[in-house]
Structures are given as C-alpha cells and as structure tokens.
Design a protein around this motif. Structure first.
Motif, PDB file in Angstrom:
ATOM      1  N   CYS A  34       6.410   0.895   6.987  1.00  0.00           N
ATOM      2  CA  CYS A  34       5.693   2.105   6.278  1.00  0.00           C
ATOM      3  C   CYS A  34       5.177   3.227   7.520  1.00  0.00           C
ATOM      4  N   CYS A  64      -1.900  -2.770   4.274  1.00  0.00           N
ATOM      5  CA  CYS A  64      -1.931  -4.129   3.645  1.00  0.00           C
ATOM      6  C   CYS A  64      -1.053  -5.042   4.818  1.00  0.00           C
ATOM      7  N   ARG A  65      -0.054  -4.445   5.553  1.00  0.00           N
ATOM      8  CA  ARG A  65       0.859  -5.081   6.546  1.00  0.00           C
ATOM      9  C   ARG A  65       1.824  -5.788   6.097  1.00  0.00           C
ATOM     10  N   CYS A  69       0.761  -1.298   0.034  1.00  0.00           N
ATOM     11  CA  CYS A  69       0.082  -0.010   0.061  1.00  0.00           C
ATOM     12  C   CYS A  69       0.964   1.164   0.012  1.00  0.00           C
ATOM     13  N   CYS A 115       4.561  -4.753   5.334  1.00  0.00           N
ATOM     14  CA  CYS A 115       5.911  -4.142   5.112  1.00  0.00           C
ATOM     15  C   CYS A 115       6.385  -4.336   6.543  1.00  0.00           C
ATOM     16  N   GLY A 175      -0.614   2.065   5.908  1.00  0.00           N
ATOM     17  CA  GLY A 175      -0.587   0.987   7.076  1.00  0.00           C
ATOM     18  C   GLY A 175      -1.637  -0.174   6.955  1.00  0.00           C
TER      19      GLY A 175
HETATM   20  S1  FES Z   1       1.247  -1.497   5.722  1.00  0.00           S
HETATM   21 FE1  FES Z   1       1.206  -1.576   3.543  1.00  0.00          FE
HETATM   22  S2  FES Z   1       3.282  -0.808   2.657  1.00  0.00           S
HETATM   23 FE2  FES Z   1       3.345  -0.813   5.127  1.00  0.00          FE
END
Ligand code: FES
Ligand code: SF4
Ligand code: SF4
Ligand code: FES
Lengths: 156, 766
Positions: free
Chosen positions: B67, B45-46, B34, B48, B43
C-alpha cells in the motif's frame, strides 16, 4: 481566567476558526491549577479552542506531559524507547516500582512522586534516561539511581 | 506499457497508484487491513507485505508494503514469496495476541476481515499464552455497538469518521498498546454517517446495534440488490432478511452514487418495516377484513362514485404504482395527482425540468467541484449529498451554505449565510445580479454575498445544490438562473422530496395537486384513492385535506406505515414495504433504478401496484399492466434490472420553464416558519425505533437577537397560532437560527397548518 463570552452568542463558524493551535498552551494552563486535567477541564479546553472534547482528549491522553489523573508533586518520566530499553530501562522501572512501593502511574502515599514510562526523551546519549520535573537524568546506573531515590525520599 | 507483474499476472495501473490499489482494482487479492479505497494508505498494519524482485542482478529481493510502494511499469511483485508470507504471518500472530477468542459470539463473524485474513495468512495455532489487553466499552447510542477488545489499531475508523466524514466526536485516544477508539464520554455518535463504522472497521469493534437486537448469521440472511427508499439520492443497498423479517441494510457499491457508504437514515431507517403500529390488516370502516373483501369494498365505492373519483400517488411510491394509479383514475374519468401539496408539486416539477434541460452531476462528480453553494438544509434531506460536499471541501472547494436553522454543513462552510426562509430566493437573485453585472459588488454587501458571488464566478467547476422542499418553485428557478448566469461549466443539482420524486413529477400533470385538492374540497369527488402518501399529515395543506375528506363518501388508502391518512381511511389496504416487493425509483439525476424483492413474509402483503392492478382489472379499464404503463411513460427505455447501475433518462422534451410566481398568501403573523429537520426525518424512517429515538426535541427555536427584541426568555413556553389551530411549545434559543424565523418540526407545522416560509403568530405563555 478571562471572561468567556456566552457560548450561544459566538457563531459556530467563528468558533471553529479560532486558533485551534492554542490547545497545548490551554491544556498546560488548566493543568497548572491542580496538576492534572479532570473531565471538566477537558470540556473547558474544548470550549476555549473550538476543538471537540474528543479531539482534546486525543491530545491530552497522548502527550506525556499532560496528566488526566492526579500525579505526585514530582513526576519521574523514565524512557523505555529503543536505546534506553537496550540499556536496562525495564529493570530501572521495576526497581523504581519496588523501592518506591507504587505501581507505574500511581501517586506515592505521601503525594510526593509518580513514575511514568515515556517514549524517547531525546536523551538517547544518556540511556537509560529519565526526566524529573523537566530535569534530565542519566545514564541512571545503580549509583545514580540510589542518589535519585535518596533525593526523592528527602524531598518527601 | 503501464502494467506490472504480480506472481506472473499482468496488472494495469494508473499513475499514482500503489501496488495494492492497482492489484485490488484488477481483482488480485493482497491481504491488507488499514488500506481502504476511500481512505487511502496508511502503512500502519503491515499486513500487505509483498516481495519485490530485484531489478539489478546484484540486488536482493525486498519485502515492501504494497500500500506504500508506488506501482511502476516492469515491477515484479510476489504475494506468494515465502519471505512475504512469513512477514504476514508474523503480523497476524502479533495482532492475535491481544484479540479475544470470541468469534463464536462476535457479530462480525462470517463477514470479518480479520477472521478471513487470519485464516488466509495466519499461523495455524496460537503460541502466546500471556494476558490480553482489555478495555471498557462505551455506549455509543442506539445505532452502533462498541467492543474495543477486538481492535487491531488499523485507524480506519477515525480516518473515516474524522478525515472523510468530518465528524469530531470519535477519536483515537491514549497511546502504546492501549490506543482506544471511542468518544470522550459515553453518548450517541453525532455524525449522520456514523453507521459506516460498522463496515469500515475490519473487525467486530463497531457493529450494527439494530441488527444485533435481532441477529442472524450473515450466511443465513436472504439478500437481494435494492435501492434506498429514504431520499432522492437513490443509494444502492443490500438489505438482509431472515425468517420473514427484515434485519439490516448494508451498503452496495454504485460507482457513480454512494460507492462505499450510506447515511444513517438509509442504514437504520428500515426498522419501520417492523414497527408495531405498521398496518397489517385490511380494514373497511373500522372492521378488520381480508384482502378480497377490502378490494371488493373499494371496487364498490369506485363504481358508485363513477367519474367523481380522484387518486393521489406519492414521491415515495414506486414508478409503476404512480403510473398505474394515474391510468386507472384518468380512464375512470377522475383527477390524479402524484403530490399532496401544490407548492411541493410545483417546486419538484420545476427542479425536474431544469435538471432535464441543464443536466445534473452524479454524486461522485460532486466531489470535484471547486466552489459549492448549498441552498437549504441538505444534510436533513439528502444526507449523502452532504457527504459529497464534505469531500469537495476536503479537496479545497469553497463552500457556501444558505440556511435558516442549525445545519451540520453550515458549521464547515466558508460562507455561512443565515437567512429567513423567504430571504433565500431574494439572496439567490441578488447573487445572480452580482454575477451578471460584475460591477455591482460593493453596494452594501449583506451577509458576505459578494464574496460568495466572486468565489462562484472564479471557480472552474462551480456547483449549486438546492433543497426543493424548502426552496419552493420560486427558489428552484432562482437557483437555476444563478447556474445559468455562471455559464456552461456550472453544475446544478436538486435534492428532491422523496426517492421517486422525479418519477412522480413525470407522471404528474402541472397543477394537478391543486385541482384534486379543490375538487375534494368542493365536493366534486366522492371517492379518493391514496397510495403511500399522507395528505392529512402535510405541513401546509394537511388541515385543508383533513377538512376536505369529510366530504367524501369514501377514502381508500394503501400504505405500509401508520399515518393520519391511514387512521382516517374508510378502506385501508396495507401494502408491502419496499424490501417485500420489487419496483422502480427515479433518483435526483433522473436515473431509473430497480430494487428487487429481498424476502417474503409469512403472510405477504400485496405491493401497491398489485392492488391497483387488481382494481383496474376488475373495473375492466384495460389499465392493469404495470410494465405497459411504465413503457408509455418512458418510451424507448429498456428498463434496468435490479443490481444494474440504472439508466439515466436523457432529456426527452425541451420544456420551456414558465417562471413561477412567488406566492405571499397567508401572511397572518410576524414570524416566518422555518422547517427544523434532521437527518432521520422522513415519512418512513420516522417509524424506525432506534433512529427516531435520536430525533431532536420538539421546540420553537428562535435566534437570540430575535428573542431579545421580542422579549422572550430562554425558559419560556410560547403559543403558536396558525390557520389550523394553536399549539404550545417550549422555546429554544439558538444562534444558528435566522432572524425573524421560528424553526418548527414538521409535526408542529402540521398541527398549526403552516408550511415552510409561512407565517405564524407567536406569543409568550404566562
Ligand atoms: S500497511 Fe496496512 S494495508 Fe498496507
Ligand atoms: S476500531 Fe476497528 S477500524 Fe478502528 S482501529 Fe480498531 S480495528 Fe481499526
Ligand atoms: S442519502 Fe438518501 S438514498 Fe442515500 S442512504 Fe441516505 S437516505 Fe438513503
Ligand atoms: S531512547 Fe530513551 S531517550 Fe531516546
């Protein structure tokens, strides 16, 4: 409904500057006519607020209390967020579907009721909780559920 | 020291960076969906997930989202830590529960972020055996294809479309496991920047529909660094070709220009190269011939004409062709012009001189302006400049737009000033007056000009952007004077008429267009050579050219698209489109950029410059070396290579700009003509099938008040009369058109023979 000026006569900038914040009230008002919003209502809400139809649809399809399809005369919102899920909301929803003979989101054949899952209703202390046309119910243990079903049947 | 550690590598960061941003900038990969440089962190997609090592002995390592976690000096981060690995694997496994198993038939395959991430982080096989959630796709028009089942809910598309590009017809609908990214109803996406969804979406939900119609796998594409040929911004692109045909255009990062994005004209305009009516065969007086016969015939005509020759170059033709044609014609004793309309020539020349003297901001710098005045319909002419203005507006800049027809930017503007074409320079002068004499505020504030003047005056970084084609020389000068009156901090930019308009202006001599046109009209020219221009299709001067070419012995035309001039040619030499050759364009900033040849056709066509060189060599004029011609034009400049960021010309001459005189000629009717353009309107992109199918209908559009006064009804048809003839058109009434103005598309203006700001007669038809 108030007389609306011709779309062409309002300049776009003025239109956009009109209060977008009124959207929820406008949707509620339009919904009061038939109990749900059809596509024309979405376009009408867009016209009245200066939002685009897509922006209205984003809100209409997100808010639990705005319906985009016909619903029963009474709407039972059953919470399936964390507290209620831990206290048996899934079983509750299954039971309701079975005993009313309708799937979630459907209107019972007599037009009396629609059951919908909902995010947290703020009634976590009464989990598993539900809202029947705005009236808080819960915790919906077996006895209370029977009473509720009886009442729904009576009001048919 | 402002650095932190990722798996024993030192990563520098700027204040305010998060771990992910700093890592990506330093070339350290952390899986993510994301996050996007232009859109920031969400924050959502989780993916990273990284592990942060404890700073105190009693603490335990934590898994955080890279991120969302601010970078701090001394932080010790691990991407490879088992806990982080497990977290990422879980995220991918979850996303894949709903994702279809359709990589083999998915257009994104091979350049899919989800595919890459799944291979890089995901579990090796699938445990989930349940049903997958499915959606119904929408028809989003001819440019972007929709496949919602592939969505991973990263929200990049709506964050880009709504928050970045300020579009309103694509959104995130519904909730829970059913969030749907699309429009309220089927229909073409309305944003001029919709095509970027194809690159913004990390999966195959939004894909290039034009490419899809003639698809090739990304690893089979021939690519080379290129420059967009559709306007003066000069966005950097990466066209892809396969088996001798051009298939698509993607964005190529340029740190000071387009960065992550392109406009839809730049992305989808390339289809002109595959247009069925594209000239492929050389022709001499209606007979199909081969190249050497056509060249021989052209030579013959040039020799016969002696010094009675003229050449017309073009702002859409590369620098070397313009420079070489000019050399050839001048050495032959004839006249050369790089423009076809004296008005456009003068306006461009003035704009280039003002830029030369006052400097001009990069596209990236425009986003930092805090007050912007746009004079003209910018979206239609230089779409990516419009996107820059949108960013400034998001950064709280006040935006004023002076326009004469419906304009996408005007709907977002703080000061929306609608004026008839000829009122624009009056308003600019008036603004200048208000700024020069601060007192002159209240004396009848028409159209909110006083507020706009005050805003510009109090801004730290005011920016003025002018559309050269519609401003004309007089308006160009008025805008520059306004910038000067704002003092040194004001930035000035012009959207020039063509990808190499700047180059054409420095090849061209003042007044050359008028000279060439008059010489042809008075029979002083026997042979006219036109390269990549359509004088006969001009709005204002087309009818004069159409009459004048009748006096020639021969009209020699080189082009890669069909046009009125191509059809009138005695000798036609089809040439290579931009991706089929290399060349140089100079963009609106005076940046010389090189585009490379991307592919070769089965039967390659020569570049215009090669044809001109062949002619020059055969005529023994010693003018045949393109590099020499450019070197003479740009002394001391080491030309950049393709893929390099280009070289900005520094002011070479401090030219004093003579103030242009406003011409009021041709006042035959009551109605001022305003150009009704749109973002796909460009001599090349007009031939791009999918894009041009979105062109607005051809109507005569006027304001409601004007219609009332003139007693014209909504459903009327009107007859328009101009110097070149009359034309019936359906009437359209639109509150976005200025009063006393009739907005017409280019083709209608050409038929009746009026330019922007000219006058026509208009009457209702029975
Ligand atoms: S939660 Fe999607 S890039 Fe960090
Ligand atoms: S459509 Fe693409 S960009 Fe939009 S949320 Fe889904 S995966 Fe992300
Ligand atoms: S703004 Fe101009 S140069 Fe950039 S992509 Fe669009 S048409 Fe091409
Ligand atoms: S979780 Fe059910 S009401 Fe809050």
């Amino acid at each position: 409904m108030a007389e609306q000026p011709n779309q062409n006569d309002i300049h776009p900038t003025e239109r956009i500057k009109k209060d977008r914040a009124a959207i929820v009230e406008v949707m509620m008002e339009l919904q009061a006519k038939r109990g749900f919003l059809d596509d024309q209502d979405v376009i009408e809400a867009a016209r009245r607020t200066g939002l685009s139809p897509t922006e209205v649809e984003e809100l209409a399809s997100f808010y639990t209390l705005i319906y985009r399809r016909p619903v029963g005369r009474r709407v039972l919102l059953v919470c399936d967020s964390v507290c209620c899920a831990m206290n048996g909301s899934e079983r509750l929803l299954n039971t309701l579907e079975r005993r009313l003979g309708i799937a979630l989101g459907e209107v019972s054949r007599d037009g009396a009721v629609t059951v919908l899952p909902s995010i947290c209703l703020g009634l976590c202390d009464r989990a598993p909780a539900a809202l029947l046309n705005g009236e808080a119910l819960g915790p919906l243990d077996d006895a209370r559920l029977d009473a509720l079903l009886l009442e729904l049947k009576r009001s048919r | 020291m402002t650095a932190f550690e990722i798996d024993a590598r030192q990563v520098p960061f700027n204040n305010g960076d998060n771990i992910l941003k700093a890592a990506l900038n330093a070339g350290v990969e952390i899986p993510h969906f994301c996050y996007h440089h232009a859109l920031g962190s969400l924050g959502a997609c989780r993916l990273c997930a990284v592990e942060v090592k404890p700073e105190q002995p009693e603490q335990r390592p934590r898994v955080v989202m890279a991120c969302m976690e601010p970078a701090r000096a001394g932080l010790k981060v691990s991407v490879a830590a088992p806990a982080a690995l497990r977290a990422r694997q879980g995220v991918i496994e979850f996303l894949m529960t709903n994702h279809p198993h359709d990589c083999p038939v998915c257009d994104e395959g091979g350049e899919c972020h989800l595919q890459d991430m799944t291979v890089a982080c995901g579990p090796p096989y699938r445990r989930y055996r349940g049903r997958k959630r499915t959606f119904i796709n929408q028809d989003l028009g001819p440019l972007v294809h929709h496949e919602m089942n592939r969505c991973i809910t990263c929200y990049r598309c709506t964050r880009y479309y709504q928050q970045y590009a300020l579009g309103t017809d694509l959104g995130a609908m519904r909730l829970r496991n059913e969030v749907y990214f699309g429009r309220f109803q089927d229909g073409p996406l309305e944003s001029p920047f919709a095509g970027n969804l194809v690159e913004v979406c990390p999966t195959g939900v939004f894909t290039d529909k034009v490419f899809r119609s003639r698809f090739a796998r990304v690893w089979d594409l021939d690519t080379a660094p290129s420059i967009c040929p559709h306007c003066s911004v000069g966005c950097n692109t990466l066209p892809g070709a396969r088996l001798g045909t051009l298939r698509r255009v993607r964005n190529r990062d340029h740190a000071e220009l387009n960065r992550w994005f392109l406009c839809d004209r730049g992305r989808f305009g390339h289809q002109y190269t595959e247009h069925p009516e594209r000239p492929w065969q050389a022709r001499v007086r209606g007979q199909t011939v081969n190249y050497s016969d056509a060249l021989g015939a052209a030579l013959d005509q040039l020799q016969r004409a002696g010094a009675a020759v003229a050449g017309v170059g073009s702002p859409r033709e590369d620098l070397e062709s313009n420079a070489l044609l000019q050399r050839l014609i001048i050495r032959h004793g004839g006249f050369f012009a790089a423009f076809t309309d004296p008005g456009i020539e003068a306006a461009t020349a003035h704009a280039v001189r003002y830029i030369n003297r006052m400097g001009t901001p990069t596209l990236a710098a425009m986003e930092h302006a805090d007050a912007i005045l746009v004079a003209g319909e910018l979206t239609a002419v230089a779409p990516m400049m419009d996107l820059g203005v949108r960013q400034a507006s998001r950064n709280k800049a006040k935006v004023g737009v002076i326009h004469h027809v419906a304009d996408p930017l005007a709907t977002l503007a703080d000061y929306d000033i609608r004026l008839a074409p000829r009122q624009t320079s009056v308003a600019l002068k008036r603004l200048q007056g208000m700024i020069a004499t601060t007192a002159e505020q209240s004396s009848g504030d028409e159209h909110g000009l006083a507020q706009l003047a005050a805003t510009l005056m109090h801004a730290q970084h005011p920016l003025l952007i002018g559309v050269v084609e519609t401003l004309g020389a007089y308006g160009v000068a008025a805008l520059a004077k306004l910038a000067q009156s704002l003092g040194g901090q004001a930035a000035l930019a012009y959207a020039l008429p063509g990808p190499n308009a700047y180059g054409a202006a420095i090849v061209n001599e003042d007044g050359a267009t008028q000279k060439v046109l008059e010489a042809v009209e008075t029979g002083k020219v026997r042979c006219l050579v036109v390269t990549a221009a359509d004088p006969l299709g001009d709005t204002r001067t087309g009818w004069r050219w159409r009459e004048a070419v009748g006096r020639l012995d021969s009209l020699i035309v080189m082009d890669c698209v069909d046009s009125a001039t191509v059809r009138a040619a005695d000798i036609l030499i089809p040439t290579a489109a931009w991706a089929e050759r290399s060349g140089y364009f100079i963009n609106y900033e005076g940046r010389v950029q090189c585009f490379d040849r991307v592919f070769e056709r089965d039967k390659p066509l020569p570049a215009s410059v090669a044809v001109i060189a062949d002619l020059a060599n055969a005529l023994d004029l010693g003018a045949g070396e393109p590099r020499v011609a450019i070197a003479d034009l740009l002394p001391g400049i080491a030309l950049p290579l393709a893929g390099e960021p280009g070289i900005r010309l520094t002011p070479r001459v401090r030219l004093d700009v003579p103030p242009p005189i406003e011409s009021v000629a041709g006042a035959t009717g009551h109605w001022q003509v305003g150009l009704a353009s749109w973002y796909g309107d460009d001599p090349l992109a007009d031939h791009a099938a999918a894009l041009s199918s979105l062109a607005p209908a051809s109507t005569a559009t006027i304001a409601p008040d004007t219609a009332r006064i003139a007693e014209l009804a909504t459903d009327a048809r009107v007859m328009l009369r101009g110097p070149a003839g009359s034309l019936p058109l359906p009437l359209c009434i639109d509150a976005n058109v200025a009063e006393d103005t009739v907005a017409l598309p280019r083709s209608a203006m050409c038929q009746i023979g009026v330019g922007h700001g000219g006058y026509v007669e208009l009457e209702a038809m029975p």
